[in-house]
Write a protein that holds these residues in place. Structure first.
Motif, short mmCIF file in Angstrom:
data_model
loop_
_atom_site.label_atom_id
_atom_site.label_comp_id
_atom_site.label_asym_id
_atom_site.label_seq_id
_atom_site.Cartn_x
_atom_site.Cartn_y
_atom_site.Cartn_z
N PRO A 2 0.78 -1.13 0.00
CA PRO A 2 -0.16 0.07 -0.09
C PRO A 2 0.77 1.20 0.01
N ASN A 3 0.20 2.22 -0.65
CA ASN A 3 1.04 3.66 -0.76
C ASN A 3 0.60 4.20 0.32
N GLU A 292 -2.82 -9.50 -5.67
CA GLU A 292 -1.53 -9.14 -5.68
C GLU A 292 -0.96 -8.35 -7.01
N GLN A 293 -1.20 -9.31 -8.13
CA GLN A 293 -0.75 -8.87 -9.45
C GLN A 293 -1.73 -7.68 -9.92
N ILE A 294 -3.16 -7.59 -9.44
CA ILE A 294 -3.83 -6.54 -9.91
C ILE A 294 -3.46 -5.16 -8.91
N ASP A 329 -13.16 -11.93 -2.80
CA ASP A 329 -11.64 -11.58 -3.12
C ASP A 329 -11.14 -10.10 -2.95
N ILE A 330 -12.21 -9.28 -3.81
CA ILE A 330 -11.89 -7.82 -3.48
C ILE A 330 -11.89 -7.37 -2.44
N ALA A 331 -12.93 -7.55 -1.43
CA ALA A 331 -12.91 -7.26 -0.07
C ALA A 331 -12.13 -7.81 0.95
N GLY A 332 -11.68 -9.03 0.75
CA GLY A 332 -10.78 -9.99 1.71
C GLY A 332 -9.33 -9.52 1.25
N THR A 333 -8.89 -9.43 -0.10
CA THR A 333 -7.43 -9.55 -0.55
C THR A 333 -6.93 -8.29 -1.29
N PRO A 336 -7.54 -4.93 0.90
CA PRO A 336 -6.30 -4.48 1.90
C PRO A 336 -4.90 -4.28 1.45
N ALA A 337 -4.79 -5.10 -0.06
CA ALA A 337 -3.23 -4.78 -0.73
C ALA A 337 -3.42 -3.30 -0.95
#
Length: 344
Positions: A2-3, A292-294, A329-333, A336-337
């Protein structure tokens, strides 16, 4: 990853609300279930596309009203409502009513211009005024004035024993005017939105200026920066901007889902290779892969670098269980990324 300078603050999603014309109730119920799931997963906002004479939601205001009674926290928006199909006064009444029911959670996104395929429908839409209808910014300015509570007429007060009349749109929902968004894809529209007190919705389509390199991310970045400068010049700080790209995380997807998702992306990718049509329309690439890739691709995206709000678009033609997997996946991974924390 994260920035630390700009973590993602507001995570939303956008759905078209696709349905089978032989069983439209099931599709609308699925959309409501998805919005309810979004709130449970901690999403900050859910947005509905507006489709006329197609097999997607034609009345997002009605769907937002239903969703408002099944949720308590998540914001509900349209992205976008094309005002060429609407009477601004009647729409102002509907939006204010739903905002009251939702406790001030509605975010109407708007656009202007001639309705799509206008020649095929104008005889039914405006049988007596098709050739003189004004589809310019004046239409959305009128809606904004009505929502703000400006006078519609001089007449008000009691008439007879029972009837009492107002000189403004009722109900009036304080704060709704500040939650109006404009869907801009060109520099002209972005500047207009900033100068006229609208929040900015920037999606997966942009129109570059004649002197710009046809690079989607850079064009979007330039439009967002110009919008913010225009808004700041009007004394509006901070101006809200949301970006909407198609993202398809595959972290928990099955093999069959990953194969289907990749086919979808492969079919849509060729249109992103060059400007499209006489105005040089640019489409963003769909982002598919692990979270992670996205996230890595988003942090490298010049448009994403300008925002701290997103409304990631769900693919048009997937099944309910696919949307559940993608949202989870959007909300859980993925969220947060990107530095996001779920709402509660």
């Amino acid at each position: 990853m994260p920035n630390p300078d700009r973590p993602l603050r507001n995570l939303g999603f956008l759905t078209i609300g696709l349905f089978d014309p032989a069983d439209p109730a099931a599709g609308h119920q699925s959309t409501l279930d998805i919005i309810e799931l979004g709130e449970q997963l901690g999403f900050d906002s859910a947005w509905l596309r507006h489709r006329h004479l197609q097999f997607g939601i034609s009345s997002p205001v009605a769907v937002m009203a239903a969703a408002s009674q099944r949720t308590s926290r998540i914001e509900l928006g349209t992205a976008v409502t094309p005002l060429g199909w609407e009477n601004p006064l009647r729409l102002a009444e509907d939006l204010a009513t739903v905002d009251i029911l939702a406790g001030g959670r509605i975010n109407p996104g708007l656009s202007v211009g001639e309705p799509m395929n206008y020649d095929t429908v104008k005889h039914e839409l405006y049988p007596d005024s098709a050739d003189v209808e004004d589809f310019s910014y004046a239409r959305v300015e009128r809606l904004a004035r009505l929502i703000a509570g400006e006078k519609v007429r001089e007449f008000s007060g009691k008439q007879g024993v029972v009837e009492e009349f107002s000189n403004r749109v009722e109900p009036h929902s304080p704060g709704l005017r500040d939650r109006l968004w404009y869907g801009a894809a060109s520099l002209k529209s972005a500047l207009w939105a900033g100068e006229n007190g609208f929040n900015l919705l920037s999606s997966s389509v942009v129109f570059p200026s004649p002197d710009e390199e046809p690079n989607f991310a850079r064009v979007q970045q330039n439009q967002i920066r110009a919008y913010r400068e225009a808004a700041a010049a009007q004394g509006r700080k901070p101006a809200r901007v949301s970006q909407g790209l198609v993202v398809i995380p595959t972290d928990s997807a099955s093999a069959a889902q990953r194969e289907k998702y990749q086919r979808y992306v492969d079919e849509r990718t060729p249109r992103t290779s060059a400007p499209q049509g006489p105005k040089g329309m640019l489409f963003a690439k769909d982002l598919i892969g692990t979270s992670e890739q996205i996230a890595e691709q988003l942090y490298a995206h010049a448009g994403f670098q300008e925002v701290d709000e997103v409304a990631f678009a769900l693919p048009f033609s997937f099944a309910h269980e696919d949307y559940v997997q993608i949202l989870t996946d959007i909300a859980g991974t993925l969220g947060p990324a990107l530095g996001w924390r779920p709402g509660s």
